[in-house]
Structure formats: structure tokens, C-alpha cells
Design a protein around this motif. Structure first.
Motif, PDB file in Angstrom:
ATOM      1  N   ALA A 262       7.174  -6.905 -13.264  1.00 18.78           N
ATOM      2  CA  ALA A 262       8.418  -7.241 -13.691  1.00 18.78           C
ATOM      3  C   ALA A 262       9.258  -6.161 -12.887  1.00 18.78           C
ATOM      4  CB  ALA A 262       8.653  -7.581 -14.982  1.00 18.78           C
ATOM      5  N   ASP A 263       8.894  -5.078 -13.229  1.00 20.48           N
ATOM      6  CA  ASP A 263      10.001  -4.109 -12.615  1.00 20.48           C
ATOM      7  C   ASP A 263       9.666  -3.767 -10.939  1.00 20.48           C
ATOM      8  OD1 ASP A 263       7.576  -2.834 -12.574  1.00 20.48           O
ATOM      9  OD2 ASP A 263       8.152  -1.208 -14.036  1.00 20.48           O
ATOM     10  N   ASN A 264       8.847  -4.339 -10.592  1.00 22.33           N
ATOM     11  CA  ASN A 264       8.498  -4.426  -9.147  1.00 22.33           C
ATOM     12  C   ASN A 264       7.807  -2.933  -8.793  1.00 22.33           C
ATOM     13  OD1 ASN A 264       9.347  -7.158  -8.139  1.00 22.33           O
ATOM     14  ND2 ASN A 264      11.317  -6.210  -8.245  1.00 22.33           N
ATOM     15  N   LYS A 265       7.476  -2.180  -9.567  1.00 21.07           N
ATOM     16  CA  LYS A 265       6.811  -0.787  -9.429  1.00 21.07           C
ATOM     17  C   LYS A 265       5.330  -1.168  -9.218  1.00 21.07           C
ATOM     18  CE  LYS A 265      10.400   1.806 -11.416  1.00 21.07           C
ATOM     19  NZ  LYS A 265      10.821   2.837 -12.331  1.00 21.07           N
ATOM     20  N   LEU A 266       4.745  -0.894  -7.996  1.00 25.06           N
ATOM     21  CA  LEU A 266       3.500  -0.640  -7.601  1.00 25.06           C
ATOM     22  C   LEU A 266       2.868   0.711  -7.798  1.00 25.06           C
ATOM     23  CD1 LEU A 266       3.232  -3.280  -4.860  1.00 25.06           C
ATOM     24  CD2 LEU A 266       3.373  -3.848  -7.218  1.00 25.06           C
ATOM     25  N   LYS A 267       1.578   0.595  -8.272  1.00 23.75           N
ATOM     26  CA  LYS A 267       1.052   2.273  -8.622  1.00 23.75           C
ATOM     27  C   LYS A 267      -0.015   2.516  -7.555  1.00 23.75           C
ATOM     28  CE  LYS A 267       2.131   2.015 -13.528  1.00 23.75           C
ATOM     29  NZ  LYS A 267       1.457   2.246 -15.157  1.00 23.75           N
ATOM     30  N   ARG A 268      -0.352   3.550  -7.553  1.00 23.65           N
ATOM     31  CA  ARG A 268      -1.299   4.117  -6.573  1.00 23.65           C
ATOM     32  C   ARG A 268      -2.666   3.343  -7.283  1.00 23.65           C
ATOM     33  NH1 ARG A 268      -4.743   8.565  -7.258  1.00 23.65           N
ATOM     34  NH2 ARG A 268      -5.735   9.241  -5.277  1.00 23.65           N
ATOM     35  N   LEU A 269      -3.697   3.078  -6.484  1.00 27.22           N
ATOM     36  CA  LEU A 269      -4.733   2.497  -6.842  1.00 27.22           C
ATOM     37  C   LEU A 269      -4.633   0.850  -7.241  1.00 27.22           C
ATOM     38  CD1 LEU A 269      -6.777   5.281  -8.585  1.00 27.22           C
ATOM     39  CD2 LEU A 269      -6.586   4.918  -6.336  1.00 27.22           C
ATOM     40  N   ASP A 270      -3.535   0.484  -7.269  1.00 26.84           N
ATOM     41  CA  ASP A 270      -3.414  -1.154  -7.541  1.00 26.84           C
ATOM     42  C   ASP A 270      -4.051  -1.539  -6.013  1.00 26.84           C
ATOM     43  OD1 ASP A 270      -2.388  -0.770  -9.848  1.00 26.84           O
ATOM     44  OD2 ASP A 270      -0.195  -0.961  -9.256  1.00 26.84           O
ATOM     45  N   LYS A 271      -4.254  -2.715  -6.290  1.00 32.22           N
ATOM     46  CA  LYS A 271      -4.786  -3.529  -5.053  1.00 32.22           C
ATOM     47  C   LYS A 271      -4.167  -5.036  -4.840  1.00 32.22           C
ATOM     48  CE  LYS A 271      -9.445  -1.808  -5.803  1.00 32.22           C
ATOM     49  NZ  LYS A 271     -11.003  -2.067  -6.033  1.00 32.22           N
ATOM     50  N   LEU A 272      -4.089  -5.292  -3.459  1.00 31.25           N
ATOM     51  CA  LEU A 272      -3.575  -6.497  -3.113  1.00 31.25           C
ATOM     52  C   LEU A 272      -4.545  -7.427  -2.480  1.00 31.25           C
ATOM     53  CD1 LEU A 272      -0.171  -5.308  -1.241  1.00 31.25           C
ATOM     54  CD2 LEU A 272      -0.551  -6.172  -3.605  1.00 31.25           C
ATOM     55  N   LEU A 273      -4.805  -8.482  -3.148  1.00 35.26           N
ATOM     56  CA  LEU A 273      -5.982  -9.249  -2.531  1.00 35.26           C
ATOM     57  C   LEU A 273      -5.382 -10.419  -1.443  1.00 35.26           C
ATOM     58  CD1 LEU A 273      -9.023 -10.092  -2.963  1.00 35.26           C
ATOM     59  CD2 LEU A 273      -8.416 -11.885  -4.588  1.00 35.26           C
ATOM     60  N   LEU A 274      -5.934 -10.246  -0.461  1.00 38.61           N
ATOM     61  CA  LEU A 274      -5.334 -10.919   0.830  1.00 38.61           C
ATOM     62  C   LEU A 274      -6.223 -11.941   1.370  1.00 38.61           C
ATOM     63  CD1 LEU A 274      -3.628  -8.059   2.919  1.00 38.61           C
ATOM     64  CD2 LEU A 274      -2.696  -9.286   0.868  1.00 38.61           C
ATOM     65  N   LEU A 275      -5.904 -13.200   2.048  1.00 37.08           N
ATOM     66  CA  LEU A 275      -6.558 -14.078   2.869  1.00 37.08           C
ATOM     67  C   LEU A 275      -5.904 -13.622   4.241  1.00 37.08           C
ATOM     68  CD1 LEU A 275      -8.586 -16.230   3.629  1.00 37.08           C
ATOM     69  CD2 LEU A 275      -6.489 -17.886   2.987  1.00 37.08           C
ATOM     70  N   SER A 276      -6.748 -13.290   5.194  1.00 38.91           N
ATOM     71  CA  SER A 276      -6.169 -12.792   6.582  1.00 38.91           C
ATOM     72  C   SER A 276      -7.192 -13.089   7.872  1.00 38.91           C
ATOM     73  CB  SER A 276      -6.039 -11.257   6.337  1.00 38.91           C
ATOM     74  OG  SER A 276      -5.653 -10.672   7.896  1.00 38.91           O
ATOM     75  N   ARG A 277      -6.395 -13.575   8.809  1.00 35.04           N
ATOM     76  CA  ARG A 277      -7.157 -13.433  10.067  1.00 35.04           C
ATOM     77  C   ARG A 277      -7.118 -11.986  10.962  1.00 35.04           C
ATOM     78  NH1 ARG A 277      -6.646 -18.600  13.732  1.00 35.04           N
ATOM     79  NH2 ARG A 277      -8.428 -17.242  14.776  1.00 35.04           N
ATOM     80  N   SER A 278      -6.510 -11.085  10.256  1.00 33.41           N
ATOM     81  CA  SER A 278      -6.308  -9.788  10.889  1.00 33.41           C
ATOM     82  C   SER A 278      -7.497  -8.885  10.425  1.00 33.41           C
ATOM     83  CB  SER A 278      -5.068  -9.290  10.809  1.00 33.41           C
ATOM     84  OG  SER A 278      -4.068 -10.081  11.525  1.00 33.41           O
ATOM     85  N   GLY A 279      -7.663  -7.824  11.185  1.00 30.89           N
ATOM     86  CA  GLY A 279      -8.760  -6.862  10.894  1.00 30.89           C
ATOM     87  C   GLY A 279      -8.250  -5.938   9.879  1.00 30.89           C
TER      88      GLY A 279
END
Length: 581
Positions: A262-279
Motif C-alpha cells: 500500500a505504501d509502494n515501498k519494495l524491499k531488497r530481496l522482494d521478487k517480481l514474477l514476469l511473463l516476458s519475451r526478453s532475456g
């Protein structure tokens, strides 16, 4: 008192077989469990006695199949077969010639080892040929799959179905097939089939934009781990990722999928799960925030690999790859089908057909892929060959074949001895000895043998044979053989080819007697039919394995496989007619 006292045995046996066929086709119950259900039904109805119910597990064909799987796995792990396939393909030849030679090598390997193993060894070469010729990888994978299936009809050990039919012949006629009895018809059918696939077949496959191209970067699911604290709105991250052809699937903290903070604060070691066509490296260069690098060492590479049927990794967590490689390798991304799960990669188990992006040293990836039965798609590293191990393994294998051909040693005894020597001499890792055996096939075989025997003993097979014989009476031999091969082919689309062989083998011998033709001709027509699963991706495991990497749709198999099926049926009918007419 049993049901056979109230209902005729042929009706009971036919009903059980129809029930089994329905369960096989539904694919809602495992094939080996279906066979056990059918066996129990035969036992409870009195069609099979308690003394005979488990004799299938001691059948020589079952022992031979298990032993051949061990010996074939040992051969696969030596790297010799991969080396042979490379030598056969000149790098500067035209595409069609390269493809024909590749398929010829795949067919040759599948004559002496498991069809899936032959595909495992040659699939990286198929992707490399596609890249060199700037063609879709789909133009090589389906033809290669079909070729490795065709090669299985050329020797006694080419497929388990061949050994089952040999066992049927021994039981009914007193002697099984020789090691190369099926070679004349098998080789001719395979050669004509491979030429068709190399000159015409691959041209019938549609080219879909972005699907199965060797040069394109495919869709993948990956995780970006933050290496710094960050304040960003979800909208800002989504906009930034859009420039990398990526879509945000989930936010992960401590291996749990959570709503955006809610505070838009992301922490070190957090992860973003992506669907991507880029390496990963492309994404790292384009985003403004810092993430863990894709390659932790300049000597590391990333390979896209497919999990083959029978891989020891099936059912394991992705981190198992790091553990089994002593930390040398790790999974950095997976195939796009994981996108619908929206889970951390650590919470996904490995399944047949999964695509894995494995990062590490080239030689470590090549050796690991061969050991764990992973098909490399985007690289072409040779499997290292241990000359001493390879020489002993090949020598034992060749000796086993020579003992069958020239000393009349039963295949079950010859290959069991070979498997024992290979395991005893530690030419195959101890844990691989039992893992190399597809136990579901062994159980399927052992259970279906008495079920097939009850179909024969009850008189149901004779009734069916007389019905078919009435339809075929008056036809020339070539027509009868074509009909038998086509019927088997159609049944093998619905059933495992082993189950098809158990049902059709005794039927072929009875039909041969009714029509007054050679039982060997009929049995070999069945043998060819069981190795002709070209019309659907589910007809054979090899077809299913190449479906995702090749970018195929269900109808693509019919598009290329229908003509091949006609070629196989007509060619085998004419060749067998000439040999046994």
C-alpha cells in the motif's frame, strides 16, 4: 461359482476389453492402472485363474523390455550416440539433405534404444539445423519425432511392442521373431518415410508468426529479485516493464504472492514474477532499478530445455536441479504455461514437457541434460564422451545382439545379462539402473498379457477374427495386409502401442488361419501399425514432447502425418505381400 457360469466367456471377455479401451481413450485413469483394473476384472469373473494372474510379471517379454531400457539408458549416457548423430550431418549441406540425414540418424538410434532417448539425443541438432538455415524450429522437430518412431519398427528391441508380438508368436507358433526379422519391411518403410518427411512433409507445416521460430525469443516466466530498497507504484513498474516486452504477473515477498504494498515501498530481496519475451540481460539493461544479474559468472550460459518423459526430475521442485548439480546449475526461468499459476518458481514442481531455462557452465549443462533426460532446444553443446565407459558399454551391447542373432540366446536372457554386467561394472550410475526403467510400461505389459490371453482363451478373439475374416475374404493378400496395418494404426492412436500389440497380436494369428495367409505377414503388419502414431500429438510421447517447442497445433500432426500414414500402410502391405505371398 463365477460369472462365467451365467454369462458366456466371450461376452465377458469382450465387455472387459471394451471397458479397458474406454478408460484408455478417456485418459482420465493412468494406463497402467487401467491394465490392473482389467486384470482384476478378469480374475473376479473367472476368466483368469489366480495362478495365472501374475504370470505376466515373469513373462520373458517383460524382462526383456526392462533390461533393454537399462542397457539403452547406459548407451545414451555415454554420449556415443550423440557423437554419431553429429558425424552424419555435414554442416554445409542443403536444408532438406541435413534434415534427411538427421532423421536417418534418429531412426538408426531408435532401432537400438528407446524412441524417447533417440529424440533426446538428436533434438538439439534439429534446433541447430533450423537456426543455421534460418527456418522455424518447427520445421525440424515434428519430422524428427516421426523418424524416431519409424526407426522403432526395424529391430526386435526397437519398441516394447515388438517384443510383445515376438512373445505372442512364440506362444502360438513355438518360436519368437529373430532380431532382424522385421528389418526388411521396417527399413524400406523407414527410408521412404524419411525421404517424404525431408522433401515434402516439413513443407506442409504452417509457419506461424512468433511460434516455434529458432531465431525468436520465446515467452517465458521469470523472477526479478530486487537488490535494493525501492519506492515505485505498480503502474510505474508495469510501464517500465512494457518497454522490455514483459508483463507483471505477481509481487512476491518471502516466497509468498502478495498484493502490491500500500505504501509502494519494495524491499531488497522482494521478487517480481514476469511473463516476458526478453532475456534477463535485456531486461536488466532497460529497467532503472537494480536486480540480481542473470549470469553470475562470465563463463555461464543459459539453455532452454524440455523435460522428457521418464526424466528423474519429474515431480521434483525446481531447486532439485541446483542440488543435483552440486550448485553448478540453477533454474532462472520456466515456460509460459506457468503464467496461469502465478506462483513463485520455488513452489512449482517439474512435469513432463515443461520448459526450463537452466543457467551454468556449458559443459555442466550438457552433462546434466544427458543424465537427467532433458532436451536442449536453444544450444548445441556435445555431451562429453568417456571413451573407456563408452567402449565397454557399446561392446556389451553389441555382444548381447550377436548372442541373440548367432547363438540363438533368448532376448530376455541376453539383455538381462547385459544389464547385470553394465550395472555390476558401474558403467551406469547405481541410481540410474532402476530409474531408467519405465515402471508404468512394465506394469501395463505384465497386466495386459493375461488380459489378452483371456480374450484369446474365451473364444472372443476367434469370433472377432471370423467377423473381420468375412469382410476380408476374397481380397488379395496386399489388401488384407493393408487392412490389418490400418486397423492397428487406428487403434494405436487411441491406445498405448503396447496394449495395441497385446490385443492385435493373437487376433492377427487367428485371422491369418481363417484367410489362409502367412501368420508372420499378419504379425508384421500389426508390428508396423503399432509404430505408426502420426496423426495426433497424444499418439506417441515423442509427438507430445515436441508440440510446445515446435509451436504446433493439434491439426498440424494430421496435416503432415496423414500422407505418411498412407505411405506406411501401402508400402508395408506391398513389401510384406512380396515377401510372404
Amino acid at each position: 461359482m463365477t460369472l462365467t457360469d451365467y454369462i458366456s466367456a466371450p461376452i465377458l471377455s469382450s465387455a472387459i476389453l471394451v471397458m479397458a479401451l474406454a478408460l484408455f481413450v478417456s485418459e482420465k485413469v493412468r494406463h497402467d492402472l487401467v491394465a490392473l483394473i482389467a486384470l482384476m476384472a478378469c480374475l473376479l469373473t473367472g476368466l483368469v485363474s489366480p495362478d495365472d494372474a501374475l504370470r505376466g510379471f515373469a513373462d520373458p517379454a517383460v524382462i526383456a523390455v526392462a533390461s533393454v531400457l537399462v542397457v539403452g539408458r547406459a548407451l545414451e549416457m555415454t554420449g556415443v550416440a550423440s557423437k554419431l548423430a553429429r558425424v552424419l550431418i555435414p554442416p554445409k549441406a542443403p536444408f532438406s539433405l541435413q534434415l534427411i540425414l538427421l532423421m536417418g540418424g534418429g531412426a538408426l538410434l531408435s532401432a537400438f534404444m528407446n524412441n524417447i532417448a533417440a529424440l533426446v539425443i538428436t533434438m538439439p541438432l534439429a534446433a541447430e539445423i533450423a537456426r543455421q538455415n534460418k527456418r522455424p524450429v518447427g520445421s525440424t522437430l515434428m519430422p524428427l519425432s516421426f523418424a524416431t518412431i519409424l526407426g522403432g519398427m526395424t529391430t526386435l528391441i526397437g519398441t516394447p511392442a515388438n517384443m510383445i508380438l515376438s512373445s505372442v508368436r512364440e506362444d502360438r507358433l513355438g518360436q519368437g521373431f529373430g532380431f532382424f526379422t522385421m528389418a526388411p519391411v521396417g527399413i524400406i518403410v523407414t527410408v521412404i518415410g524419411v525421404v517424404y518427411l525431408g522433401l515434402i512433409g516439413w513443407r506442409l507445416l504452417p509457419v506461424r508468426k512468433g511460434a516455434g521460430r529458432a531465431a525468436d525469443t520465446p515467452w517465458r516466466v521469470l523472477e526479478l529479485q530486487l537488490t535494493e530498497n525501492l519506492t515505485r507504484t505498480r503502474k510505474e513498474i508495469v510501464a517500465e516493464l512494457r518497454g522490455t516486452t514483459s508483463r507483471l504477473l505477481a509481487f512476491i515477498r518471502r516466497e509468498k504472492v502478495l498484493e502490491w504494498p500500500a505504501d509502494n515501498k519494495l524491499k531488497r530481496l522482494d521478487k517480481l514474477l514476469l511473463l516476458s519475451r526478453s532475456g534477463r540481460s535485456v531486461i536488466e539493461d532497460k529497467i532503472s532499478f537494480k536486480v540480481a544479474p542473470a549470469l553470475s559468472d562470465p563463463d555461464h550460459v543459459t539453455a532452454r530445455m524440455v523435460v522428457a518423459h521418464g526424466s528423474p526430475l519429474i515431480g521434483e521442485w525446481h531447486d532439485t536441479i541446483r542440488q543435483r548439480s552440486d550448485g553448478d546449475l540453477r533454474v532462472t526461468a520456466v515456460g509460459p504455461k506457468a503464467a496461469v499459476m502465478r506462483k513463485p518458481l520455488s513452489q512449482l514442481t517439474i512435469q513432463t514437457g515443461d520448459q526450463l531455462y537452466i543457467t551454468g557452465r556449458s559443459e555442466a549443462i550438457a552433462a546434466f541434460g544427458a543424465r537427467e533426460r532433458l532436451l536442449e532446444i536453444d544450444r548445441n553443446d556435445p555431451v562429453p564422451v568417456n571413451l573407456r565407459t563408452a567402449a565397454w558399454t557399446v561392446g556389451i551391447f553389441v555382444t548381447a545382439i550377436l548372442a541373440i542373432v548367432f547363438a540363438d540366446v533368448p532376448p530376455s536372457i541376453s539383455f538381462l545379462a547385459a544389464a547385470i554386467i553394465i550395472a555390476g561394472a558401474r558403467l551406469i550410475p547405481a541410481r540410474e539402473t532402476y530409474k531408467s526403467i519405465d515402471w508404468s510400461i512394465i506394469v501395463l505389459l505384465a497386466a495386459m498379457i493375461p488380459v489378452g490371453g483371456s480374450f484369446q482363451a474365451s473364444g472372443a478373439a476367434h469370433i472377432v477374427a471370423e467377423t473381420i475374416g468375412g469382410v476380408l475374404t476374397g481380397l488379395p493378400l496386399v489388401g488384407c495386409l493393408a487392412a490389418m496395418c490400418a486397423l492397428t494404426l487406428l487403434l494405436s492412436i487411441l491406445l498405448n502401442n503396447v496394449a495395441t500389440a497385446v490385443i492385435m497380436g493373437p487376433l492377427a494369428i487367428q485371422l491369418a488361419g481363417i484367410l489362409g495367409v502367412s501368420p508372420d505377414a499378419m504379425l508384421l503388419a500389426v508390428l508396423v501399425g503399432t509404430s505408426s502414431d502420426f496423426l495426433t500429438p497424444i499418439g506417441h510421447q515423442n509427438n507430445l514432447l515436441v508440440m510446445g517447442p515446435g509451436g504446433y497445433q493439434f491439426t498440424d500432426y494430421i496435416r503432415m502425418g496423414f500422407i505418411l500414414s498412407l505411405i506406411v500402410v501401402s508400402t508395408s502391405a506391398f513389401v510384406l505381400s512380396a515377401l510372404y505371398g
